[in-house]
Design an enzyme around this catalytic site. Structure first.
Site, mmCIF file in Angstrom:
data_model
loop_
_atom_site.group_PDB
_atom_site.id
_atom_site.type_symbol
_atom_site.label_atom_id
_atom_site.label_comp_id
_atom_site.label_asym_id
_atom_site.label_seq_id
_atom_site.Cartn_x
_atom_site.Cartn_y
_atom_site.Cartn_z
ATOM 1 N N HIS A 1 3.223 6.296 0.334
ATOM 2 C CA HIS A 1 2.784 5.493 -0.804
ATOM 3 C C HIS A 1 3.694 4.290 -1.024
ATOM 4 O O HIS A 1 3.221 3.157 -1.130
ATOM 5 C CB HIS A 1 2.768 6.381 -2.051
ATOM 6 C CG HIS A 1 2.263 5.710 -3.288
ATOM 7 N ND1 HIS A 1 0.948 5.327 -3.438
ATOM 8 C CD2 HIS A 1 2.888 5.337 -4.440
ATOM 9 C CE1 HIS A 1 0.776 4.769 -4.619
ATOM 10 N NE2 HIS A 1 1.950 4.755 -5.248
ATOM 11 N N PHE A 2 4.993 4.505 -1.109
ATOM 12 C CA PHE A 2 5.950 3.413 -1.282
ATOM 13 C C PHE A 2 6.337 2.858 0.086
ATOM 14 O O PHE A 2 7.476 2.942 0.528
ATOM 15 C CB PHE A 2 7.186 3.904 -2.040
ATOM 16 C CG PHE A 2 6.984 4.053 -3.530
ATOM 17 C CD1 PHE A 2 7.221 2.991 -4.392
ATOM 18 C CD2 PHE A 2 6.547 5.253 -4.071
ATOM 19 C CE1 PHE A 2 7.037 3.123 -5.765
ATOM 20 C CE2 PHE A 2 6.360 5.399 -5.444
ATOM 21 C CZ PHE A 2 6.605 4.333 -6.289
#
Length: 303
Positions: free
Chosen positions: A280-281
């Site tokens: 996600h990051f």
């Protein structure tokens, strides 16, 4: 990894460091809004919109790599980072309201032509801003910022139960704000956990543990249902306006899955879509690659 600015455009870029970033705080409709900014003279503006549960600090490594060519502004949303945390009694914690606040900040700073970088919670905020001011948008950069139901991972089924009856599902908020969930937002889907700074999730969890945050974050999670309901309108806007669009997506994200990236092709056939081996990051492990892709994309779409 080599200098990501090399080959992005003609000429030799000026070396950049984190010292190029300035830190500001201003009042917007009575609330203190904090933002990071690098402002070279006459440079095109790129507005960086952060995700949950982080802040503009998440762009600290990216800003110096773009700062040789662009005016960068990265605000903290109300109740995030260093911005004020107004009481829910006087501030409506909805994505409509967050978008109004950030839009007002841009108006106040006289930033009226920009590229939007949309990530996570920053995406629904950015989509609202671009729909309110279509003439101001130059281009879109989307990184794990969902606009398609195909992009919602399995966990959203449980969140949908919370949307249907919040009081019956307090366990959803318990899990959403837990230390383990905060940590796994960073680590889930990565094969390179050593690339991730533990201070990211420990600081985020400390923020989420502050008094009043549970009520605020529950309100925003509940309001997220309005984003899903808005997907068709956002997609129609993209089909009509066809902004130059770069999609750089952590393909192993369990929350906003890779199908959310490829779905843009239906409405933006010319969109540049890159699925990265990250979670996600994605910037935490693919920062230089993302910077190279942005610089190349922006050089080919100078406006």
């Amino acid at each position: 990894v080599g200098d990501p600015t090399v080959g992005a455009a003609e000429g030799t870029p000026i070396p950049s460091t984190t010292a190029t970033t300035n830190y500001h705080r201003t009042q917007v409709d009575g609330d203190g809004i904090y933002y990071r900014q690098h402002r070279p003279k006459d440079a095109p503006a790129v507005v960086l919109l952060h995700g949950f549960p982080s802040s503009s600090r998440e762009f600290d490594a990216l800003i110096p790599l773009l700062a040789t060519r662009y005016h960068l502004i990265a605000p903290d949303f109300p109740s995030f980072g260093q911005s004020d945390v107004p009481s829910p009694a006087v501030y409506s914690y909805t994505f409509d309201q967050l978008a109004e606040t950030i839009d007002a900040l841009l108006e106040q700073l006289k930033i009226t032509r920009y590229t939007l970088y949309l990530f996570d919670y920053g995406a629904p905020i950015g989509y609202r801003i671009m729909m309110a001011h279509p003439e101001r948008l130059h281009a879109l950069i989307v990184q794990n910022g969902n606009a398609y139901k195909e992009g919602l991972g399995p966990k959203w089924a449980k969140i949908a139960e919370f949307w249907a009856d919040p009081k019956a599902h307090p366990e959803v908020i318990d899990a959403f704000l837990s230390y383990e969930a905060t940590k796994q937002r960073h680590l889930a889907g990565t094969s390179h956990p050593e690339a991730y700074d533990p201070d990211s999730w420990t600081d985020e969890f400390a923020h989420l543990s502050q008094p009043g945050q549970r009520e605020i974050q529950a309100a925003l999670l509940y309001d997220y249902r309005t984003n899903v309901a808005s997907y068709p309108a956002w997609q129609a806007w993209l089909r009509e306006h066809k902004p130059p669009t770069l999609v750089v997506w952590g393909a192993n994200d369990p929350s906003f899955i890779a199908a959310g990236a490829t779905a843009f092709r239906a409405d933006l056939p010319d969109a540049e879509i890159h699925l990265l081996d990250a979670g996600h990051f994605a910037r935490e492990e693919k920062n230089d690659e993302i910077a190279r892709l942005i610089l190349d994309f922006m050089a080919r779409h100078p406006g």
